[in-house]
Design a protein around this motif. Sequence first.
Motif, PDB file in Angstrom:
ATOM      1  N   VAL A  77       0.773  -1.041   0.005  1.00  0.00           N
ATOM      2  CA  VAL A  77      -0.002   0.009   0.036  1.00  0.00           C
ATOM      3  C   VAL A  77       0.963   1.135   0.047  1.00  0.00           C
ATOM      4  O   VAL A  77       0.763   2.110  -0.785  1.00  0.00           O
ATOM      5  CB  VAL A  77      -1.091  -0.180   1.232  1.00  0.00           C
ATOM      6  CG1 VAL A  77      -1.793   1.259   0.995  1.00  0.00           C
ATOM      7  CG2 VAL A  77      -1.999  -1.205   1.176  1.00  0.00           C
ATOM      8  N   SER A  78       1.574   1.411   0.902  1.00  0.00           N
ATOM      9  CA  SER A  78       2.752   2.490   1.036  1.00  0.00           C
ATOM     10  C   SER A  78       3.913   2.418  -0.083  1.00  0.00           C
ATOM     11  O   SER A  78       4.296   1.508  -0.065  1.00  0.00           O
ATOM     12  CB  SER A  78       2.912   2.886   2.613  1.00  0.00           C
ATOM     13  OG  SER A  78       3.819   3.794   2.601  1.00  0.00           O
ATOM     14  N   LYS A  79       4.302   3.790  -0.237  1.00  0.00           N
ATOM     15  CA  LYS A  79       5.241   3.864  -1.254  1.00  0.00           C
ATOM     16  C   LYS A  79       6.469   4.739  -0.243  1.00  0.00           C
ATOM     17  O   LYS A  79       7.586   5.079  -0.722  1.00  0.00           O
ATOM     18  CB  LYS A  79       5.113   4.643  -2.392  1.00  0.00           C
ATOM     19  CG  LYS A  79       4.104   3.898  -3.155  1.00  0.00           C
ATOM     20  CD  LYS A  79       3.880   4.360  -4.699  1.00  0.00           C
ATOM     21  CE  LYS A  79       2.969   3.433  -5.442  1.00  0.00           C
ATOM     22  NZ  LYS A  79       2.855   4.094  -6.908  1.00  0.00           N
ATOM     23  N   GLY A  80       6.141   5.258   0.752  1.00  0.00           N
ATOM     24  CA  GLY A  80       7.150   6.040   1.454  1.00  0.00           C
ATOM     25  C   GLY A  80       6.823   7.123   2.338  1.00  0.00           C
ATOM     26  O   GLY A  80       5.577   7.034   3.420  1.00  0.00           O
ATOM     27  N   ILE A  81       6.978   8.533   2.389  1.00  0.00           N
ATOM     28  CA  ILE A  81       6.440   9.543   3.334  1.00  0.00           C
ATOM     29  C   ILE A  81       5.508  10.335   2.756  1.00  0.00           C
ATOM     30  O   ILE A  81       5.698  10.884   1.641  1.00  0.00           O
ATOM     31  CB  ILE A  81       7.756  10.520   3.793  1.00  0.00           C
ATOM     32  CG1 ILE A  81       9.151   9.936   4.314  1.00  0.00           C
ATOM     33  CG2 ILE A  81       7.229  11.439   4.656  1.00  0.00           C
ATOM     34  CD1 ILE A  81      10.269  10.476   4.595  1.00  0.00           C
ATOM     35  N   TYR A  82       4.355  10.532   3.137  1.00  0.00           N
ATOM     36  CA  TYR A  82       3.346  11.248   2.826  1.00  0.00           C
ATOM     37  C   TYR A  82       3.157  12.466   3.587  1.00  0.00           C
ATOM     38  O   TYR A  82       3.694  12.781   4.805  1.00  0.00           O
ATOM     39  CB  TYR A  82       1.845  10.425   2.920  1.00  0.00           C
ATOM     40  CG  TYR A  82       1.942   9.325   1.902  1.00  0.00           C
ATOM     41  CD1 TYR A  82       1.433   9.118   0.862  1.00  0.00           C
ATOM     42  CD2 TYR A  82       2.521   8.139   2.472  1.00  0.00           C
ATOM     43  CE1 TYR A  82       1.580   8.361   0.115  1.00  0.00           C
ATOM     44  CE2 TYR A  82       2.565   7.027   1.622  1.00  0.00           C
ATOM     45  CZ  TYR A  82       1.868   7.253   0.458  1.00  0.00           C
ATOM     46  OH  TYR A  82       2.057   5.928  -0.330  1.00  0.00           O
ATOM     47  N   ARG A  83       2.496  13.583   2.957  1.00  0.00           N
ATOM     48  CA  ARG A  83       2.281  14.759   3.433  1.00  0.00           C
ATOM     49  C   ARG A  83       0.811  15.255   3.388  1.00  0.00           C
ATOM     50  O   ARG A  83       0.389  14.984   2.245  1.00  0.00           O
ATOM     51  CB  ARG A  83       2.896  15.930   2.874  1.00  0.00           C
ATOM     52  CG  ARG A  83       3.119  17.263   3.608  1.00  0.00           C
ATOM     53  CD  ARG A  83       3.253  18.475   2.781  1.00  0.00           C
ATOM     54  NE  ARG A  83       2.350  18.582   1.801  1.00  0.00           N
ATOM     55  CZ  ARG A  83       1.124  19.251   1.799  1.00  0.00           C
ATOM     56  NH1 ARG A  83       0.729  19.823   3.042  1.00  0.00           N
ATOM     57  NH2 ARG A  83       0.182  19.040   0.743  1.00  0.00           N
ATOM     58  N   LEU A  84       0.182  15.817   4.380  1.00  0.00           N
ATOM     59  CA  LEU A  84      -1.225  16.118   4.361  1.00  0.00           C
ATOM     60  C   LEU A  84      -1.263  17.630   4.947  1.00  0.00           C
ATOM     61  O   LEU A  84      -0.255  18.067   5.848  1.00  0.00           O
ATOM     62  CB  LEU A  84      -2.250  15.546   5.315  1.00  0.00           C
ATOM     63  CG  LEU A  84      -2.284  14.089   4.860  1.00  0.00           C
ATOM     64  CD1 LEU A  84      -1.434  13.088   5.559  1.00  0.00           C
ATOM     65  CD2 LEU A  84      -3.851  13.334   5.128  1.00  0.00           C
ATOM     66  N   ASP A  85      -2.423  18.572   4.506  1.00  0.00           N
ATOM     67  CA  ASP A  85      -2.539  19.645   5.062  1.00  0.00           C
ATOM     68  C   ASP A  85      -3.584  19.409   6.457  1.00  0.00           C
ATOM     69  O   ASP A  85      -4.375  18.600   6.508  1.00  0.00           O
ATOM     70  CB  ASP A  85      -3.450  20.681   4.405  1.00  0.00           C
ATOM     71  CG  ASP A  85      -2.712  21.053   2.834  1.00  0.00           C
ATOM     72  OD1 ASP A  85      -1.339  21.224   3.175  1.00  0.00           O
ATOM     73  OD2 ASP A  85      -3.113  21.672   2.055  1.00  0.00           O
ATOM     74  N   PHE A  86      -3.237  20.147   7.476  1.00  0.00           N
ATOM     75  CA  PHE A  86      -3.798  20.116   8.624  1.00  0.00           C
ATOM     76  C   PHE A  86      -4.326  21.347   9.077  1.00  0.00           C
ATOM     77  O   PHE A  86      -3.489  22.395   9.232  1.00  0.00           O
ATOM     78  CB  PHE A  86      -2.861  19.372   9.782  1.00  0.00           C
ATOM     79  CG  PHE A  86      -3.780  19.117  11.100  1.00  0.00           C
ATOM     80  CD1 PHE A  86      -4.992  18.616  11.512  1.00  0.00           C
ATOM     81  CD2 PHE A  86      -3.245  19.768  12.228  1.00  0.00           C
ATOM     82  CE1 PHE A  86      -5.706  18.219  12.387  1.00  0.00           C
ATOM     83  CE2 PHE A  86      -3.904  19.765  13.562  1.00  0.00           C
ATOM     84  CZ  PHE A  86      -5.195  19.058  13.754  1.00  0.00           C
TER      85      PHE A  86
END
Length: 380
Positions: free
Chosen positions: A35-44
């Motif tokens: 499922v995952s490919k690495g580091i993710y970023r989201l707006d919070f």
Amino acid sequence: MNRFLWSLALALLPASLFAQGPVWHLYVGTSTGKVSKGIYRLDFNVETGALSNQELVAEIKNPSFLTIHPSKKFLYAVTEISDASGKKIGGVQAFQLDAKSGKLTPLNQQPSGGAGPCHIVTDQKGKVVLVANYSGGSVSSIPVQADGKLGEPVSVIQHAGSSADPARQKQPHAHSINVDPTNKFAMAADLGIDKVLIYKLDDKGALTPGNPGHASVAPGSGPRHFAFHPDGKHAFVINEMLMTVTSFKYDASKGSLTEIETVTTLPAGVGPGKGLSTAEVLVHPSGKFVYGSNRGHNTIAIFTFDAAKGKLTPAGHQGATVKTPRNFMIDPSGKWLLVGNQDGNNITVFRVDQVTGQLTQVGEPVATPTPICLRMIPKE
């Protein structure tokens, strides 16, 4: 429409349309695979608790734990890599961080000093990165250069010993390392030997054994993660195997830990068992509450803390949408607690009651692949 009518129309619109709160970058370390490919970023959104705009910002193998440099210009991630012979070793990857866009740019990588790196922090001044290697049973310190790149390790210390559980404690398993508020000592919780090892941290980032050199917990406890209280006089370790939290009195002049008490993270009448383990422990910025994550039981344990007595009082559990809470974080304001649900493949946001410490779910969990570590900074 003339200016007066336009102004009147704006005044009659719901105030909620203009409630665009400040946005922070939330970085998510994961376990890569299907499922995952690495580091993710989201707006919070720190006013509403909303998460949005998820993106993959670094394709890297098993960046399970992250730390952000005090300058907010660099991010560091542990990763399990293989050498030319195919042998698994540990690495630490440095990234340039753009606080405006949130993008990460690879800088360089250094060995972590042992196999299975699982936890990483910087010191308070951002001069050095400290790593705990679970499989290797060691800790290391790696200097941070002016451009954010990592130098060669200046310390690699191998732990030694074993403890009560022959299945999991035949050898050391360093599980975390944390720097104290004075930046003079580092505490390394080792699951395999039931100790929190105490190290002196010098100006060059080198680690040497402290005096005293450790604090012990009950045999078979399996100390995992560690947190200092904002008052600098107390600290806590969460014990993975016995599902407990041990509180300590901390003497910053000596770097010493003196046990006050140990309490269960489970409800009354529920004991540790197969498939149950703890993971993270954090102290609320106010110092009034302590939280711990229960995997298997799938809850966040809530405690109130009396600093005058050094005592923890159980205050309930929150398990709404929680599934294998490997790591969680509290935003700097103390308003929000975010849980990375490793097996739920999502992140849940809870609002923190500033009087009681209770947690109330906000919105629906946001799908995120195998979230393990959460870190955030303000968006420029």
